[in-house]
Design a protein around this motif. Structure first.
Motif, PDB file in Angstrom:
ATOM      1  N   ALA A  59     -55.738  63.488  12.136  1.00  0.00           N
ATOM      2  CA  ALA A  59     -57.004  64.175  13.261  1.00  0.00           C
ATOM      3  C   ALA A  59     -57.542  62.732  12.923  1.00  0.00           C
ATOM      4  N   PHE A  60     -58.286  62.186  14.874  1.00  0.00           N
ATOM      5  CA  PHE A  60     -58.480  61.238  14.827  1.00  0.00           C
ATOM      6  C   PHE A  60     -59.601  61.542  15.672  1.00  0.00           C
ATOM      7  N   HIS A  61     -60.414  60.352  15.669  1.00  0.00           N
ATOM      8  CA  HIS A  61     -61.413  60.310  16.656  1.00  0.00           C
ATOM      9  C   HIS A  61     -61.453  59.179  17.569  1.00  0.00           C
ATOM     10  N   ASP A  62     -61.805  58.754  19.403  1.00  0.00           N
ATOM     11  CA  ASP A  62     -62.070  57.848  19.912  1.00  0.00           C
ATOM     12  C   ASP A  62     -63.301  57.206  19.310  1.00  0.00           C
ATOM     13  N   GLY A  63     -62.896  55.640  19.018  1.00  0.00           N
ATOM     14  CA  GLY A  63     -63.488  54.637  18.754  1.00  0.00           C
ATOM     15  C   GLY A  63     -64.759  54.256  20.100  1.00  0.00           C
TER      16      GLY A  63
END
Length: 302
Positions: free
Chosen positions: A298-302
């Motif tokens: 999982a990742f989040h936009d910077g």
């Protein structure tokens, strides 16, 4: 047993050699050299702390492969009691690269499964250097299914260079056996099946070795150190990424320097986590396990 030192440990090896030499002289002469030995021992300890505080990913990989590190059967004798090994996959043969069976930890019955490499050449060949074939994975799955049937917690000790890539393994369905294990483990109604992932401080966790990665990307294993750094399979990094739940601190200089202390650290952590997991309903464990697996990557936009 004489301690084997890795290349980056040579300054420590030189100090330890001096200490051993002084001990030999001290036992054969009237000269009191106790203070000098204590001074060198203190210096060796400080040097070890300094070197091990700044290990590169490749050096950690070398340490994880140290031939004197404890293996599964070593931990069995130091942590568990009433060990009864179970053999065979009921389909082809008994793969000795994976050992498994019933045991107790502080009176609690568990199913223990782990890799076993072997200490000398003869034993390493017999154990296939800890590289399982399809029948090894199928044996492990059989034992996990048995644990599920009797509601026994599962403990797995991962210590392998990887699955054996031989022709026979491919003919007998190596990739299917591995995939089947992963699929079944994610839904197995038994506590401990990667509900909590522990990793030793100086160990690495990846799907490929740095040498193999380097040979694919750069067509040369000489780039293995660059590959190890890029792969980032060290305990510290994986813990920061949330892929590992807990990192167990190793004894000064690594697990092989004090196997008994390492075993005690593992034992206390296993007991603590088993107690917590066994107090939760299986349905809750399965939901948490699925959520954990789906959260990887999982990742989040910077």
């Amino acid at each position: 047993m004489a301690m084997n030192f890795l290349e980056f440990e040579q300054p420590i090896a030189e100090l330890e050699a001096k200490i051993e030499e002084l001990k030999f002289i001290g036992s054969d002469a009237s000269v009191n050299i106790t203070e000098e030995i204590k001074r060198l021992q203190s210096k060796s300890r400080a040097l070890t702390t300094s070197i091990f505080a700044n290990l590169t990913p490749w050096q950690i990989t070398e340490l994880a492969r140290h031939p004197q590190r404890p293996y599964t059967l070593d931990y069995v004798s130091m942590i568990f009691s009433d060990w009864h090994e179970l053999h065979g996959d009921r389909m082809y043969s008994d793969d000795l690269a994976i050992v498994g069976g019933l045991a107790r930890i502080e009176g609690t019955p568990v199913m223990l499964i782990g890799h076993q490499k072997g200490r000398d050449t003869k034993e390493r060949v017999r154990r296939n250097y800890g590289m399982p074939k399809p029948e090894g994975y199928r044996k492990a799955l059989r034992l996990m299914k048995m644990a599920e049937r009797f509601r026994v917690p599962v403990i797995t000790l991962i210590d392998t260079p990887g699955a054996y890539p031989g022709i026979g393994s491919e003919e007998r369905g190596q990739s299917e056996a591995i995939a089947r294990n992963l699929f079944e483990m994610s839904n197995l109604a038994a506590s401990g099946v990667c509900d909590h992932l522990l990793m030793l401080q100086f160990s690495v966790y990846s799907v490929i070795t740095p040498e193999a990665c380097a040979s694919i990307l750069w067509k040369s294993t000489e780039k293995k150190e660059i590959a190890a750094d890029a792969m980032g399979g060290t305990a510290e990094r994986l813990y920061k990424l949330g892929l590992v739940d807990e990192v167990l601190k190793e004894p000064h200089g690594g697990a092989h320097r004090d196997p008994q202390l390492m075993a005690e650290t593992m034992k206390q952590s296993i007991i603590k986590n088993l107690t917590e997991l066994r107090n939760k309903p299986i349905t809750q464990l399965l939901d948490a396990r699925q959520a954990r697996l789906r959260g990887f990557g999982a990742f989040h936009d910077g």
